[in-house]
Design a protein around this motif. Structure first.
Motif, mmCIF file in Angstrom:
data_model
loop_
_atom_site.group_PDB
_atom_site.id
_atom_site.type_symbol
_atom_site.label_atom_id
_atom_site.label_comp_id
_atom_site.label_asym_id
_atom_site.label_seq_id
_atom_site.Cartn_x
_atom_site.Cartn_y
_atom_site.Cartn_z
ATOM 1 N N GLY A 1 0.817 -1.244 -0.045
ATOM 2 C CA GLY A 1 0.013 0.013 -0.049
ATOM 3 C C GLY A 1 0.826 1.185 -0.186
ATOM 4 O O GLY A 1 1.715 1.184 -0.175
ATOM 5 N N ILE A 2 0.406 2.561 0.368
ATOM 6 C CA ILE A 2 1.096 3.820 0.085
ATOM 7 C C ILE A 2 2.170 3.660 1.440
ATOM 8 O O ILE A 2 2.103 5.224 1.724
ATOM 9 C CB ILE A 2 -0.493 4.755 -0.085
ATOM 10 C CG1 ILE A 2 -0.677 4.803 1.089
ATOM 11 C CG2 ILE A 2 -0.939 4.929 -1.604
ATOM 12 C CD1 ILE A 2 -1.740 6.544 0.874
ATOM 13 N N HIS A 3 1.379 2.940 2.645
ATOM 14 C CA HIS A 3 2.151 3.009 3.589
ATOM 15 C C HIS A 3 3.660 3.040 3.589
ATOM 16 O O HIS A 3 4.360 2.812 3.004
ATOM 17 C CB HIS A 3 1.317 2.649 5.301
ATOM 18 C CG HIS A 3 2.150 2.667 6.386
ATOM 19 N ND1 HIS A 3 1.567 3.537 6.743
ATOM 20 C CD2 HIS A 3 3.431 2.096 6.841
ATOM 21 C CE1 HIS A 3 3.007 3.253 8.089
ATOM 22 N NE2 HIS A 3 3.591 2.620 7.760
ATOM 23 N N GLN B 1 2.849 7.129 -3.779
ATOM 24 C CA GLN B 1 3.716 7.520 -2.555
ATOM 25 C C GLN B 1 3.701 8.889 -3.053
ATOM 26 O O GLN B 1 4.111 9.783 -2.170
ATOM 27 C CB GLN B 1 4.258 6.185 -2.262
ATOM 28 C CG GLN B 1 3.943 4.703 -1.939
ATOM 29 C CD GLN B 1 5.020 4.103 -2.244
ATOM 30 O OE1 GLN B 1 5.639 3.816 -2.426
ATOM 31 N NE2 GLN B 1 4.170 3.015 -1.560
ATOM 32 N N THR C 1 -0.806 11.051 5.830
ATOM 33 C CA THR C 1 0.321 11.873 4.161
ATOM 34 C C THR C 1 0.428 13.477 4.599
ATOM 35 O O THR C 1 0.129 14.314 5.406
ATOM 36 C CB THR C 1 -0.011 11.855 3.104
ATOM 37 O OG1 THR C 1 -1.291 12.835 3.061
ATOM 38 C CG2 THR C 1 -1.249 10.010 3.480
ATOM 39 N N TRP D 1 -5.179 10.644 4.959
ATOM 40 C CA TRP D 1 -4.266 9.346 5.700
ATOM 41 C C TRP D 1 -4.277 7.989 4.993
ATOM 42 O O TRP D 1 -5.169 8.080 4.187
ATOM 43 C CB TRP D 1 -4.998 8.713 6.575
ATOM 44 C CG TRP D 1 -5.752 10.228 7.840
ATOM 45 C CD1 TRP D 1 -6.547 10.879 7.536
ATOM 46 C CD2 TRP D 1 -4.824 10.650 9.027
ATOM 47 N NE1 TRP D 1 -6.992 12.284 8.902
ATOM 48 C CE2 TRP D 1 -5.884 11.973 9.783
ATOM 49 C CE3 TRP D 1 -3.941 10.093 9.941
ATOM 50 C CZ2 TRP D 1 -4.848 12.695 10.442
ATOM 51 C CZ3 TRP D 1 -3.371 10.158 10.664
ATOM 52 C CH2 TRP D 1 -4.090 11.606 10.930
ATOM 53 N N SER D 2 -3.656 7.103 4.774
ATOM 54 C CA SER D 2 -3.636 5.839 4.329
ATOM 55 C C SER D 2 -3.502 4.628 6.060
ATOM 56 O O SER D 2 -3.137 5.179 6.989
ATOM 57 C CB SER D 2 -2.178 5.682 4.230
ATOM 58 O OG SER D 2 -1.689 3.620 3.977
ATOM 59 N N GLN E 1 -4.242 0.992 6.917
ATOM 60 C CA GLN E 1 -4.068 -0.126 6.502
ATOM 61 C C GLN E 1 -4.767 -1.445 7.124
ATOM 62 O O GLN E 1 -3.954 -1.304 8.188
ATOM 63 C CB GLN E 1 -3.311 -0.698 5.560
ATOM 64 C CG GLN E 1 -2.421 0.122 4.646
ATOM 65 C CD GLN E 1 -0.920 0.199 4.244
ATOM 66 O OE1 GLN E 1 -0.039 0.328 5.158
ATOM 67 N NE2 GLN E 1 -0.228 0.006 3.236
ATOM 68 N N ASP F 1 -6.341 -1.881 1.782
ATOM 69 C CA ASP F 1 -5.593 -1.162 1.604
ATOM 70 C C ASP F 1 -6.235 0.628 1.154
ATOM 71 O O ASP F 1 -6.899 0.148 0.399
ATOM 72 C CB ASP F 1 -4.618 -1.627 1.058
ATOM 73 C CG ASP F 1 -3.165 -0.717 0.630
ATOM 74 O OD1 ASP F 1 -3.423 0.640 1.846
ATOM 75 O OD2 ASP F 1 -2.957 -0.459 -0.109
ATOM 76 N N VAL G 1 -7.296 4.455 1.129
ATOM 77 C CA VAL G 1 -6.633 6.147 1.495
ATOM 78 C C VAL G 1 -8.174 6.407 2.009
ATOM 79 O O VAL G 1 -9.281 6.387 1.136
ATOM 80 C CB VAL G 1 -6.779 6.962 0.427
ATOM 81 C CG1 VAL G 1 -6.034 8.489 0.637
ATOM 82 C CG2 VAL G 1 -5.119 6.080 -0.638
#
Length: 285
Positions: free
Chosen positions: A4-6, A208, A231, A237-238, A240, A251, A253
């Motif tokens: 994911g983007i975390h 990301q 973010t 926010w990410s 997950q 996953d 946002v």
């Protein structure tokens, strides 16, 4: 499952993060552990030596009885207490399922730990050298420092040119940008499920890069865990969700003030007030 983007910020692993003090006995990490300690002869003597803690608990219980999910936090300064008194408070609070880190200006770092009484938090601040500079208990849905740190982010999302190989990232970024511009404080969360989208590695990398990493990291443990990362864009926010094997299940946002999965609800305050009154009656009178 794709990543994911975390991306954990560097400060999340900083040696300046406050570790539990030797005075904060680990027997208090759960509700059962806290009660087990309080039932011992040593704890009875400790309680007798700490009348200011006995006086503090009914004030916290009263705050839990009247607090609401949207009201500002009610703070109780623990720095006014002695070492043994702080240790006893740590036994009563224990450690709940949610913990967080928030990076503030000038290298100040806030360590947040939910207590076993949902809606009651322990918040400690360290300076750039790792020295403790503030310590308090807070009754709130989420500590105010989390909201303050999350607000120190960019007001809007700027979208650059996508890289070769990108497929679905531009519509996702456009949706995030539009929701950020439309969002008002207190609006319900808008969720984008990345798990349901065919995102290429180039899509994820550009997502990301575009959102970047913000100043707040939250982890909620339960069955599996939920990892939340602010973010660099305000209100984005990410979020997950992982199972007990640390495999990502969902996953997303979220565009919101603070993801609700990390926050206490009004009924949590009332339940915690009852539990704290029971602890007070059983061990502090």
């Amino acid at each position: 499952m794709k990543p994911g983007i975390h991306v954990a910020p560097e400060w999340a692993e900083s040696p300046a993060v406050l570790q539990p003090s030797s005075d904060d006995r680990k027997s208090g990490t759960t509700g059962t552990g806290a009660l087990s300690f309080l039932a011992t002869t040593g704890a009875e003597a400790m309680v007798a030596r700490c009348p200011r803690v006995a006086a503090l608990l009914p004030r916290i219980a009263e705050a839990l009885e009247y607090q609401t999910a949207t009201a500002p936090g009610i703070l109780f300064d623990l720095a006014e207490l002695g070492t043994e008194e702080v240790a006893l408070v740590g036994e009563v609070l224990g450690e709940g399922e949610v913990n967080a880190l928030a990076a503030l200006p000038d290298g100040v770092l806030a360590q947040v730990q939910e207590s076993v009484l949902t809606g009651l938090w322990r918040v400690r601040f360290s300076d750039a050298a790792g020295r403790l500079i503030a310590d308090y208990a807070e009754v709130s849905a989420i500590p105010q420092v989390i909201r303050r740190a999350a607000a120190m982010t960019l007001p809007e999302l700027v979208i650059g040119e996508p890289p070769p190989g990108a497929m679905n990232v531009m519509p996702v970024l456009a949706e995030i940008r539009d929701r950020v511009l439309q969002r008002q404080p207190g609006d319900e969360a808008h969720t984008i499920s990345l798990s349901l989208l065919p995102m290429t590695p180039e899509d994820i990398a550009f997502l990301q890069e575009s959102l970047a990493t913000g100043p707040v990291r939250i982890v909620s443990h339960g069955y599996g865990s939920c990892r939340i990362q602010a973010t660099a864009v305000h209100g984005v926010w990410s979020v997950q969700y992982f199972n007990t094997s640390d495999t990502i299940l969902l996953d997303t946002v979220e565009i919101c003030d603070v993801p609700i999965v990390a926050c206490a609800a009004e009924e949590d305050f009332r339940d915690s007030a009852v539990r704290l009154r029971e602890i007070e009656d059983a061990y502090f009178r």
